[in-house]
Design a protein around this motif. Structure first.
Motif, short mmCIF file in Angstrom:
data_model
loop_
_atom_site.label_atom_id
_atom_site.label_comp_id
_atom_site.label_asym_id
_atom_site.label_seq_id
_atom_site.Cartn_x
_atom_site.Cartn_y
_atom_site.Cartn_z
N LEU A 1 0.79 -1.22 0.00
CA LEU A 1 0.00 0.00 0.00
C LEU A 1 0.83 1.28 0.00
O LEU A 1 0.29 2.37 -0.16
N GLY A 2 2.12 1.14 0.16
CA GLY A 2 3.01 2.31 0.06
C GLY A 2 2.63 3.42 1.01
O GLY A 2 2.28 3.18 2.16
N ASP A 3 2.66 4.66 0.51
CA ASP A 3 2.43 5.82 1.37
C ASP A 3 0.99 6.01 1.78
O ASP A 3 0.69 6.91 2.55
N ARG A 4 0.09 5.16 1.28
CA ARG A 4 -1.29 5.28 1.75
C ARG A 4 -1.40 4.92 3.22
O ARG A 4 -2.33 5.33 3.89
N VAL A 5 -0.43 4.13 3.66
CA VAL A 5 -0.46 3.72 5.05
C VAL A 5 0.85 4.12 5.72
O VAL A 5 1.91 4.06 5.11
N LEU A 6 0.75 4.60 6.96
CA LEU A 6 1.97 4.81 7.76
C LEU A 6 1.97 3.72 8.81
O LEU A 6 1.00 3.58 9.57
N THR A 7 3.04 2.92 8.84
CA THR A 7 3.13 1.87 9.85
C THR A 7 4.27 2.20 10.81
O THR A 7 5.30 2.72 10.40
N ALA A 8 4.06 1.89 12.07
CA ALA A 8 5.09 2.14 13.08
C ALA A 8 5.06 1.01 14.08
O ALA A 8 4.02 0.42 14.34
N ARG A 9 6.23 0.69 14.63
CA ARG A 9 6.29 -0.39 15.62
C ARG A 9 7.26 0.00 16.72
O ARG A 9 8.31 0.56 16.45
#
Ligand SMILES: Nc1ncnc2c1ncn2[C@@H]1O[C@H](COP(=O)(O)OP(=O)(O)O)[C@@H](O)[C@H]1O
Ligand SMILES: [Mg+2]
Length: 257
Positions: free
Chosen positions: A86-94
């Protein structure tokens, strides 16, 4: 192509929901990292999460099970798969939950670290004595056109200062993130490293956060809470997934890989 890519690709409905017209898949195996190559099984659990992702509203998910069962691997596979598809459509962080950190502060740190070009995000990190991902020299931070921060920053001279209102700071940063991304998904790993009473209190304090506009994936084995209302249908989480040991065939397949 691996299990998480297949699940995300097959969710055609998912992409309708996300208004995707063209999906940037990583077709070649070389682009897959080692985790995606060795990850085995857990298809039912992964597809439950992918199904939940059809919703437009942010949800909170608890992944629980004993230490070493594969919670971190599961969450990493999901986040990396989402990012890849999804690329930049989603921001993921952990982030791993440190002792004496509340969930809002952990979420704030995780999100800020994924926003290296956002001056305000980097200012937040810096205040807490955490390394900013921007060069330290001649940085400026403005708010509403007003200069609030300028000049050279030596990390050692900045007194670590926990945010006074971590939930509000997080919400402010989330506003900024949601201007650039359709969804923000934050994984907070290792709730099980806290003692059960503390884990329970952390979750109770985070009710507003978990019902807010960001998606949350929490992992742990918070013993005190696993069978009560916090994880029931009407509880804090929209989905709670228990990871069980892999069956012998799947374990064998994993060893072969
Ligand atoms: N489904 C899986 N397929 C392949 N390897 C796995 C799988 N689940 C876990 N592992 C591996 O097992 C080890 C322990 O998993 P981990 O995710 O760290 O457990 P936990 O976070 O529950 O303590 C790691 O080396 C991880 O890569
Ligand atoms: Mg882990």
């Amino acid at each position: 192509m691996n299990i998480i890519d297949n699940l995300l690709r097959d969710g055609d409905n998912l992409y309708d929901q996300w208004n995707l017209t063209d999906i940037p898949f990583a077709e070649s195996a070389e682009k897959l990292d080692r985790l995606a190559q060795v990850f085995t099984g857990r298809e039912a659990e992964l597809s439950q999460v992918v199904n939940l992702l059809r919703s437009r509203d942010a949800k909170s998910i608890l992944v629980y099970g004993w230490i070493g069962i594969g919670k971190t691997a599961f969450v990493r596979l999901l986040l990396e798969g989402l990012k890849r598809n999804l690329g930049d459509r989603v921001l993921t962080a952990r982030i791993k939950l440190e002792a004496n950190t509340d969930l809002s502060t952990a979420a704030l740190i995780a999100l800020a670290r994924e926003m290296p070009n956002d001056e305000w995000a980097q200012y937040q990190l810096n205040r807490m004595g955490l390394r900013s991902s921007l060069p330290l020299r001649s940085r400026k931070t403005t708010a509403g056109g007003k200069l609030i921060f300028e000049g050279t920053v030596e990390e050692s001279t900045v007194a670590p200062e926990a945010p006074q209102f971590p939930t509000l700071s997080f919400e402010d940063l989330l506003d900024r993130a949601l201007q650039k991304h359709e969804r923000v998904i934050i994984a907070i790993d290792d709730l099980d490293k806290q003692d059960p009473a503390r884990a329970r209190q952390l979750l109770l304090n985070a009710q507003g956060l978990l019902k807010g506009r960001a998606w949350f994936l929490l992992t742990g084995h918070p013993r005190g809470i696993t069978h009560d209302y916090l994880i029931s249908d009407r509880g804090l989480f929209d989905l709670s997934l228990k990871l069980e040991p892999l069956d012998p065939d799947t374990s064998y397949a994993m060893l072969v890989k």
